[in-house]
Design a protein around this motif. Structure first.
Motif, PDB file in Angstrom:
ATOM      1  N   PRO A 177       0.821  -1.214   0.000  1.00 46.37           N
ATOM      2  CA  PRO A 177       0.000   0.000   0.000  1.00 46.37           C
ATOM      3  C   PRO A 177       0.855   1.264   0.000  1.00 46.37           C
ATOM      4  CG  PRO A 177       0.017  -0.986   2.174  1.00 46.37           C
ATOM      5  CD  PRO A 177       0.711  -1.951   1.275  1.00 46.37           C
ATOM      6  N   PHE A 178       0.323   2.331  -0.563  1.00 42.03           N
ATOM      7  CA  PHE A 178       1.014   3.619  -0.589  1.00 42.03           C
ATOM      8  C   PHE A 178      -0.023   4.716  -0.755  1.00 42.03           C
ATOM      9  CE2 PHE A 178       0.626   2.107  -4.898  1.00 42.03           C
ATOM     10  CZ  PHE A 178       0.274   3.220  -5.625  1.00 42.03           C
ATOM     11  N   ARG A 179       0.352   5.933  -0.374  1.00 44.63           N
ATOM     12  CA  ARG A 179      -0.527   7.083  -0.561  1.00 44.63           C
ATOM     13  C   ARG A 179      -0.328   7.639  -1.970  1.00 44.63           C
ATOM     14  NH1 ARG A 179      -2.403   9.171   4.582  1.00 44.63           N
ATOM     15  NH2 ARG A 179      -3.176   7.241   5.508  1.00 44.63           N
ATOM     16  N   LEU A 180      -1.428   7.881  -2.626  1.00 45.32           N
ATOM     17  CA  LEU A 180      -1.400   8.425  -3.982  1.00 45.32           C
ATOM     18  C   LEU A 180      -1.933   9.844  -3.958  1.00 45.32           C
ATOM     19  CD1 LEU A 180      -0.935   7.971  -7.020  1.00 45.32           C
ATOM     20  CD2 LEU A 180      -3.282   7.125  -7.154  1.00 45.32           C
ATOM     21  N   VAL A 181      -1.074  10.790  -4.316  1.00 46.58           N
ATOM     22  CA  VAL A 181      -1.433  12.209  -4.295  1.00 46.58           C
ATOM     23  C   VAL A 181      -1.585  12.721  -5.724  1.00 46.58           C
ATOM     24  CG1 VAL A 181      -0.721  14.529  -3.606  1.00 46.58           C
ATOM     25  CG2 VAL A 181      -0.217  12.570  -2.116  1.00 46.58           C
ATOM     26  N   THR A 182      -2.740  13.275  -6.008  1.00 46.36           N
ATOM     27  CA  THR A 182      -2.959  13.941  -7.283  1.00 46.36           C
ATOM     28  C   THR A 182      -4.157  14.871  -7.132  1.00 46.36           C
ATOM     29  OG1 THR A 182      -3.192  13.607  -9.679  1.00 46.36           O
ATOM     30  CG2 THR A 182      -4.508  12.183  -8.258  1.00 46.36           C
ATOM     31  N   SER A 183      -4.474  15.612  -8.178  1.00 38.32           N
ATOM     32  CA  SER A 183      -5.623  16.517  -8.134  1.00 38.32           C
ATOM     33  C   SER A 183      -6.905  15.723  -7.927  1.00 38.32           C
ATOM     34  CB  SER A 183      -5.711  17.317  -9.430  1.00 38.32           C
ATOM     35  OG  SER A 183      -4.534  18.081  -9.630  1.00 38.32           O
ATOM     36  N   ALA A 184      -7.854  16.299  -7.185  1.00 39.83           N
ATOM     37  CA  ALA A 184      -9.093  15.600  -6.862  1.00 39.83           C
ATOM     38  C   ALA A 184      -9.852  15.176  -8.121  1.00 39.83           C
ATOM     39  CB  ALA A 184      -9.977  16.486  -5.988  1.00 39.83           C
ATOM     40  N   SER A 185      -9.832  16.013  -9.151  1.00 42.07           N
ATOM     41  CA  SER A 185     -10.528  15.671 -10.388  1.00 42.07           C
ATOM     42  C   SER A 185      -9.845  14.528 -11.133  1.00 42.07           C
ATOM     43  CB  SER A 185     -10.625  16.903 -11.298  1.00 42.07           C
ATOM     44  OG  SER A 185      -9.332  17.378 -11.640  1.00 42.07           O
ATOM     45  N   HIS A 186      -8.556  14.370 -10.910  1.00 40.13           N
ATOM     46  CA  HIS A 186      -7.769  13.329 -11.579  1.00 40.13           C
ATOM     47  C   HIS A 186      -7.769  12.020 -10.792  1.00 40.13           C
ATOM     48  CE1 HIS A 186      -3.643  11.727 -12.928  1.00 40.13           C
ATOM     49  NE2 HIS A 186      -4.475  11.545 -13.935  1.00 40.13           N
ATOM     50  N   MET A 187      -8.214  12.059  -9.528  1.00 45.95           N
ATOM     51  CA  MET A 187      -8.105  10.899  -8.649  1.00 45.95           C
ATOM     52  C   MET A 187      -8.905   9.685  -9.117  1.00 45.95           C
ATOM     53  SD  MET A 187      -6.499   9.700  -6.086  1.00 45.95           S
ATOM     54  CE  MET A 187      -5.843  11.101  -5.159  1.00 45.95           C
ATOM     55  N   PRO A 188     -10.169   9.817  -9.572  1.00 46.89           N
ATOM     56  CA  PRO A 188     -10.901   8.618 -10.005  1.00 46.89           C
ATOM     57  C   PRO A 188     -10.183   7.845 -11.107  1.00 46.89           C
ATOM     58  CG  PRO A 188     -12.419  10.442  -9.719  1.00 46.89           C
ATOM     59  CD  PRO A 188     -11.032  11.019  -9.598  1.00 46.89           C
ATOM     60  N   ARG A 189      -9.681   8.558 -12.107  1.00 43.71           N
ATOM     61  CA  ARG A 189      -8.975   7.871 -13.202  1.00 43.71           C
ATOM     62  C   ARG A 189      -7.673   7.263 -12.705  1.00 43.71           C
ATOM     63  NH1 ARG A 189      -5.695  10.068 -17.756  1.00 43.71           N
ATOM     64  NH2 ARG A 189      -6.204  12.171 -17.043  1.00 43.71           N
ATOM     65  N   SER A 190      -6.979   7.970 -11.808  1.00 46.60           N
ATOM     66  CA  SER A 190      -5.716   7.464 -11.278  1.00 46.60           C
ATOM     67  C   SER A 190      -5.932   6.192 -10.459  1.00 46.60           C
ATOM     68  CB  SER A 190      -5.037   8.529 -10.405  1.00 46.60           C
ATOM     69  OG  SER A 190      -4.765   9.692 -11.148  1.00 46.60           O
ATOM     70  N   MET A 191      -6.934   6.198  -9.590  1.00 46.86           N
ATOM     71  CA  MET A 191      -7.203   5.030  -8.765  1.00 46.86           C
ATOM     72  C   MET A 191      -7.577   3.825  -9.630  1.00 46.86           C
ATOM     73  SD  MET A 191      -6.703   5.691  -5.525  1.00 46.86           S
ATOM     74  CE  MET A 191      -7.738   4.589  -4.555  1.00 46.86           C
ATOM     75  N   SER A 192      -8.383   4.048 -10.659  1.00 45.94           N
ATOM     76  CA  SER A 192      -8.755   2.953 -11.556  1.00 45.94           C
ATOM     77  C   SER A 192      -7.546   2.403 -12.288  1.00 45.94           C
ATOM     78  CB  SER A 192      -9.796   3.438 -12.571  1.00 45.94           C
ATOM     79  OG  SER A 192     -10.988   3.834 -11.934  1.00 45.94           O
ATOM     80  N   THR A 193      -6.675   3.302 -12.742  1.00 45.81           N
ATOM     81  CA  THR A 193      -5.490   2.887 -13.481  1.00 45.81           C
ATOM     82  C   THR A 193      -4.538   2.085 -12.608  1.00 45.81           C
ATOM     83  OG1 THR A 193      -5.654   4.870 -14.869  1.00 45.81           O
ATOM     84  CG2 THR A 193      -3.550   3.716 -14.858  1.00 45.81           C
ATOM     85  N   PHE A 194      -4.292   2.574 -11.389  1.00 49.73           N
ATOM     86  CA  PHE A 194      -3.363   1.893 -10.492  1.00 49.73           C
ATOM     87  C   PHE A 194      -3.927   0.558 -10.009  1.00 49.73           C
ATOM     88  CE2 PHE A 194      -1.252   5.807 -10.776  1.00 49.73           C
ATOM     89  CZ  PHE A 194      -0.010   5.735 -10.147  1.00 49.73           C
ATOM     90  N   ALA A 195      -5.212   0.536  -9.667  1.00 48.73           N
ATOM     91  CA  ALA A 195      -5.822  -0.699  -9.184  1.00 48.73           C
ATOM     92  C   ALA A 195      -5.890  -1.745 -10.289  1.00 48.73           C
ATOM     93  CB  ALA A 195      -7.217  -0.417  -8.637  1.00 48.73           C
ATOM     94  N   ASN A 196      -5.984  -1.301 -11.528  1.00 45.07           N
ATOM     95  CA  ASN A 196      -6.123  -2.210 -12.654  1.00 45.07           C
ATOM     96  C   ASN A 196      -4.935  -3.148 -12.817  1.00 45.07           C
ATOM     97  OD1 ASN A 196      -7.415  -3.094 -15.237  1.00 45.07           O
ATOM     98  ND2 ASN A 196      -5.560  -2.210 -16.101  1.00 45.07           N
ATOM     99  N   ILE A 197      -3.749  -2.701 -12.408  1.00 47.35           N
ATOM    100  CA  ILE A 197      -2.572  -3.557 -12.557  1.00 47.35           C
ATOM    101  C   ILE A 197      -2.128  -4.154 -11.221  1.00 47.35           C
ATOM    102  CG2 ILE A 197      -1.765  -2.345 -14.607  1.00 47.35           C
ATOM    103  CD1 ILE A 197       0.321  -0.967 -12.906  1.00 47.35           C
TER     104      ILE A 197
END
Length: 259
Positions: A177-197
């Protein structure tokens, strides 16, 4: 495909889209009925996207999915700050060269870093193909200027987009596990991308663009907020298309900052 994605996505941004509609109206000038319809669409789009209700409607759907994260972090944590942008033509230190979005992400990254012990900060972002310094390196310099020890910083200077950032992080941490920091509007796509792999990110959103304002005011800030939201919706669509292909891990090694 990377540059094709960038070029095609521009066609959906507010200003290019309205300009294209106006140019199309000029081309078919003789068809007055169709011209009036196109001009009406262009005006309505401009009004909606530059208004507070319109921009907030688009951005709030993205930013409401993950709350601000202030929970403590276990020892030996990793905090990843996704790349944004900087401008080396600005004279001064790395902090002055960062964009407002990059500054917001950096400040939240440092806040998350201070929530744990023995943490490391991970910065990503390439040079943009311009031959200038990689964004990850500029972010690292800015963090050092703000007191983060350089031995606590890892950079991914070859990652060009969110998918590649996830690939590099997979190589670095596996399923930890790790903390993922990005813009709030970008977070849904980022979480999906990271979780996907198979990664295990914990969302730490920042840089919120949904703000209160006068409903009747049309301004460039609202138009900019709308553009950022539309960019994310287009990015989500691209991710769904990209998701059909196998995601390969990069062969390049991450670089530890040691200057």
């Amino acid at each position: 495909m990377f540059w094709l994605k960038k070029i095609v996505s521009q066609l959906f941004m507010p200003v290019p889209l309205v300009v294209l509609l106006l140019l199309f109206a000029l081309v078919i000038l003789r068809n007055r009925k169709l011209v009036r319809s196109i001009l009406s669409i262009a005006v309505l789009l401009l009004v909606f996207l530059s208004s507070t209700p319109g921009s907030n409607l688009l951005s709030s759907q993205l930013e409401s999915q993950y709350p601000v994260n202030s929970g403590p972090i276990a020892d030996g944590c990793l905090v990843m700050v996704l790349g944004s942008g900087h401008d080396e033509s600005i004279s001064g230190t790395a902090i002055q060269q960062l964009s407002s979005t990059a500054l917001a992400r950096l400040s939240e990254g440092i806040r998350q870093f201070n929530l744990g012990r023995d943490c490391k900060l991970v910065f990503s972002g390439w040079s943009g193909g311009t031959g200038s310094r990689a964004h990850a390196e500029v972010m690292a310099d800015a963090a050092i200027e703000l007191g983060i020890p350089k031995k606590r910083i890892i950079t991914f200077p070859l990652a060009k987009d969110t998918i590649e950032e996830a690939q590099f992080m997979k190589w670095e941490v596996g399923t930890a596990p790790f903390r993922l920091v990005t813009s709030a509007s970008h977070m849904p796509r980022s979480m999906s991308t990271f979780a996907n792999i198979g990664l295990s990110p914990q969302a730490a959103p920042t840089d919120f663009i949904t703000r209160q304002g006068y409903w009747w005011r049309l301004d460039a800030h609202n138009l900019w907020s709308s553009q950022r939201a539309i960019h994310e919706y287009v990015g989500q669509l691209w991710f769904q298309i990209k998701h059909e292909r196998d995601i390969l891990l990069p062969n390049e090694n991450a670089q530890i900052v040691d200057r």
